[in-house]
Design a protein around this motif. Structure first.
Motif, mmCIF file in Angstrom:
data_model
loop_
_atom_site.group_PDB
_atom_site.id
_atom_site.type_symbol
_atom_site.label_atom_id
_atom_site.label_comp_id
_atom_site.label_asym_id
_atom_site.label_seq_id
_atom_site.Cartn_x
_atom_site.Cartn_y
_atom_site.Cartn_z
ATOM 1 N N GLY A 296 52.371 46.021 43.426
ATOM 2 C CA GLY A 296 52.137 46.516 42.078
ATOM 3 C C GLY A 296 52.143 45.400 41.054
ATOM 4 N N HIS A 297 53.118 44.507 41.155
ATOM 5 C CA HIS A 297 53.173 43.368 40.235
ATOM 6 C C HIS A 297 51.998 42.417 40.440
ATOM 7 N N LEU A 298 51.616 42.204 41.687
ATOM 8 C CA LEU A 298 50.482 41.326 41.955
ATOM 9 C C LEU A 298 49.212 41.833 41.281
ATOM 10 N N ARG A 299 48.944 43.106 41.436
ATOM 11 C CA ARG A 299 47.713 43.655 40.856
ATOM 12 C C ARG A 299 47.758 43.623 39.334
ATOM 13 N N ALA A 300 48.908 43.920 38.759
ATOM 14 C CA ALA A 300 49.024 43.855 37.297
ATOM 15 C C ALA A 300 48.789 42.428 36.799
ATOM 16 N N MET A 301 49.317 41.463 37.524
ATOM 17 C CA MET A 301 49.162 40.062 37.158
ATOM 18 C C MET A 301 47.703 39.620 37.254
ATOM 19 N N PHE A 302 47.069 39.970 38.351
ATOM 20 C CA PHE A 302 45.663 39.609 38.527
ATOM 21 C C PHE A 302 44.781 40.313 37.493
ATOM 22 N N ASP A 303 45.084 41.579 37.214
ATOM 23 C CA ASP A 303 44.323 42.294 36.187
ATOM 24 C C ASP A 303 44.388 41.575 34.848
ATOM 25 N N GLY A 304 45.622 41.238 34.434
ATOM 26 C CA GLY A 304 45.807 40.641 33.120
ATOM 27 C C GLY A 304 45.193 39.266 32.986
ATOM 28 N N VAL A 305 45.440 38.387 33.940
ATOM 29 C CA VAL A 305 44.956 37.008 33.840
ATOM 30 C C VAL A 305 43.444 36.942 33.946
ATOM 31 N N THR A 306 42.863 37.628 34.910
ATOM 32 C CA THR A 306 41.402 37.550 35.063
ATOM 33 C C THR A 306 40.691 38.192 33.874
ATOM 34 N N SER A 307 41.240 39.278 33.353
ATOM 35 C CA SER A 307 40.634 39.924 32.185
ATOM 36 C C SER A 307 40.681 39.009 30.976
ATOM 37 N N ALA A 308 41.823 38.359 30.770
ATOM 38 C CA ALA A 308 41.965 37.478 29.612
ATOM 39 C C ALA A 308 41.046 36.270 29.690
ATOM 40 N N MET A 309 40.717 35.820 30.893
ATOM 41 C CA MET A 309 39.929 34.598 31.048
ATOM 42 C C MET A 309 38.491 34.864 31.476
ATOM 43 N N GLY A 310 38.078 36.134 31.468
ATOM 44 C CA GLY A 310 36.680 36.453 31.736
ATOM 45 C C GLY A 310 36.286 36.363 33.201
ATOM 46 N N ALA A 311 37.260 36.453 34.071
ATOM 47 C CA ALA A 311 36.986 36.371 35.508
ATOM 48 C C ALA A 311 37.163 37.757 36.136
ATOM 49 N N SER A 312 36.968 37.815 37.447
ATOM 50 C CA SER A 312 37.231 39.039 38.215
ATOM 51 C C SER A 312 37.883 38.641 39.534
ATOM 52 N N TYR A 313 38.279 39.633 40.297
ATOM 53 C CA TYR A 313 38.981 39.287 41.539
ATOM 54 C C TYR A 313 38.885 40.420 42.553
ATOM 55 N N ASP A 314 39.137 40.075 43.808
ATOM 56 C CA ASP A 314 39.412 41.025 44.885
ATOM 57 C C ASP A 314 40.781 40.661 45.443
ATOM 58 N N LEU A 315 41.574 41.660 45.754
ATOM 59 C CA LEU A 315 42.896 41.414 46.327
ATOM 60 C C LEU A 315 43.129 42.366 47.490
ATOM 61 N N GLU A 316 43.451 41.815 48.633
ATOM 62 C CA GLU A 316 43.872 42.616 49.782
ATOM 63 C C GLU A 316 45.336 42.299 50.076
ATOM 64 N N TYR A 317 46.106 43.340 50.238
ATOM 65 C CA TYR A 317 47.540 43.200 50.489
ATOM 66 C C TYR A 317 47.880 44.133 51.638
ATOM 67 N N TYR A 318 48.506 43.571 52.680
ATOM 68 C CA TYR A 318 48.735 44.365 53.890
ATOM 69 C C TYR A 318 50.129 44.122 54.430
ATOM 70 N N PRO A 319 51.039 45.108 54.292
ATOM 71 C CA PRO A 319 52.360 44.964 54.914
ATOM 72 C C PRO A 319 52.214 44.934 56.435
ATOM 73 N N LEU A 320 52.612 43.820 57.033
ATOM 74 C CA LEU A 320 52.415 43.628 58.471
ATOM 75 C C LEU A 320 53.608 44.114 59.283
ATOM 76 N N ILE A 321 54.813 43.673 58.904
ATOM 77 C CA ILE A 321 56.017 44.005 59.658
ATOM 78 C C ILE A 321 57.129 44.354 58.673
#
Length: 423
Positions: A296-321
């Motif tokens: 949740g924090h990762l996505r909020a962080m990526f949303d805020g920074v990329t939006s502020a700087m005119g970028a975009s992103y893809d994020l995959e997060y997978y709990p393995l163990i």
């Protein structure tokens, strides 16, 4: 339970009798290391050893796994001992006469010793089966070090995010069926001196999640950065902010490690990069932190920074163990059992929490589990870490591991009847 008490006091003697042959087995496995899903020689040796005890091993489980049941003289519960067998993909440092003969593979995580300990426990329990009420299932598992990557090759730089552990595959293949009641595991632990056994309450190992993020900007000439969106600059902001999750967005009492292991981006020195890919891991002792809070924090962080700087992103997060959680009742019984065999000083109840992960957690998520740590460093000698190409351990740890695990299992299955005991 006088018979059970007498049995417990003799387990160390039996481990001592098996010691020299177990060292020979461990050295043979060490010289012939095989990485995950390639443990053909190793599994053949395991099956041979189990067959000598009159067991009927099932081989080829998840490629190279081996499962066998040892039945006591009386019916009762079924307990499982899980042992990992695979080597690590690394070249071993010189120095041992029984050094790895295979380039690119070495037992630097102690799984050769784990396998020898597992065989030792089978030998000891086979000799005392007349006093056991129930069944011990031996699960010799492949590929603890090598989760099966499901999306490898579909992502940049062959960094798979989604994977399934060999432990999970063993479970899907019926390793816990029909009715295993509890599962036990072990690991050599260099931070503990030889003869000490770590038996911790709660989390014994951390859980781990993988993540892969791609940051997208817009390319431009390096002399005109205002006409582009610099994906490297955006990523730099994100990297510095990631560690705020550990230091500012969760309680200080909850350990959390976020590691970015790879960063790749840009094509030329004088061109604004339009893409950066990063991969990393998240480790925590809390499933809630690992599975919900951090992403949740990762996505909020990526949303805020990329939006502020005119970028975009893809994020995959997978709990393995998941984290390895020791069952409270099993902990208490195990501490008493090990103390009865090795003495109270051998039991180490409190240790620095380990942020390494172990797919034994897949077993312990489904039923009560206990994961113990076997001290393997000569007191006063340097501590050589696991996964170090020059990893070495005190071979005496093998007999202490056998005695400790045999005691833990006997404590739960012993009938208290001394008749028929083979010594």
């Amino acid at each position: 339970m006088a018979g059970a008490s007498w049995l417990m006091t003799h387990l160390m003697d039996e481990a001592e009798r098996q010691f020299s042959s177990l060292v020979e087995l461990q050295r043979d496995l060490h010289a012939h290391p095989e990485i995950g899903y390639e443990e053909k020689r190793t599994s053949a040796r395991v099956a041979e050893e189990l067959s000598r005890l009159g067991l009927e091993p099932r081989t080829g489980v998840v490629e190279t796994g081996v499962i066998a049941d040892l039945c006591g003289e009386a019916p009762g519960n079924t307990l499982a001992l899980r042992v990992d067998m695979d080597a690590f993909p690394i070249d071993e440092a010189p120095g041992l006469a029984w050094r790895s003969r295979y380039p690119g593979a070495a037992h630097v995580c102690g799984h050769d010793a784990h396998t020898a300990i597992g065989i030792g426990v089978a030998r000891v329990l086979a000799r005392v089966k007349a006093q056991l009420k129930g069944t011990i299932r031996f699960i010799f598992q492949p590929a603890e070090e090598r989760p099966l990557v499901e999306d490898e090759g579909e992502r940049p730089y062959r960094e798979g995010v989604r994977a399934v552990s060999a432990a999970e595959l063993m479970i899907r293949s019926g390793a816990l069926e029909p009715d295993v009641k509890a599962v036990f595991g072990l690991h050599l632990w260099p931070a503990l001196p030889t003869g000490r056994i770590g038996i911790e309450q709660g989390a014994a190992m951390a859980g781990v999640a993988n993540f892969l993020a791609s940051v997208y900007g817009r390319s431009a000439h390096g002399a005109m950065p205002d006409q582009g969106v610099d994906a490297i600059a955006v990523t730099a902001q994100l990297l510095s902010m990631l560690q705020l999750i550990s230091s500012r967005q969760k309680p200080p009492s909850e350990p959390l490690v976020i590691t970015v292991g790879t960063i790749r981006g840009g094509d030329r020195r004088n061109v604004i990069a339009d893409r950066v890919d990063i991969t990393g891991t998240v480790r925590a002792l809390s499933s809630e932190l690992l599975r919900n809070t951090v992403p949740g924090h990762l996505r909020a962080m990526f949303d805020g920074v990329t939006s502020a700087m005119g970028a975009s992103y893809d994020l995959e997060y997978y709990p393995l163990i998941a984290p390895v959680m020791n069952d409270a009742a099993l902990v208490q019984g195990a501490r008493a059992a090990v103390a009865s065999v090795l003495g109270g000083q051998a039991v180490v109840p409190d240790m620095e929490k380990a942020m390494t992960s172990e797919d034994f957690a897949c077993f312990a998520e489904r039923l009560p589990g206990l994961y113990i740590k076997i001290g393997c460093t000569v007191p006063g000698q340097p501590v050589l870490p696991l996964h170090f190409r020059g990893f070495r351990f005190d071979e005496s740890a093998i007999k202490y591991g056998v005695a400790a695990m045999a005691a833990i299992i006997c404590d739960r299955l012993a009938t208290g009847d001394r008749d028929g005991l083979e010594v």
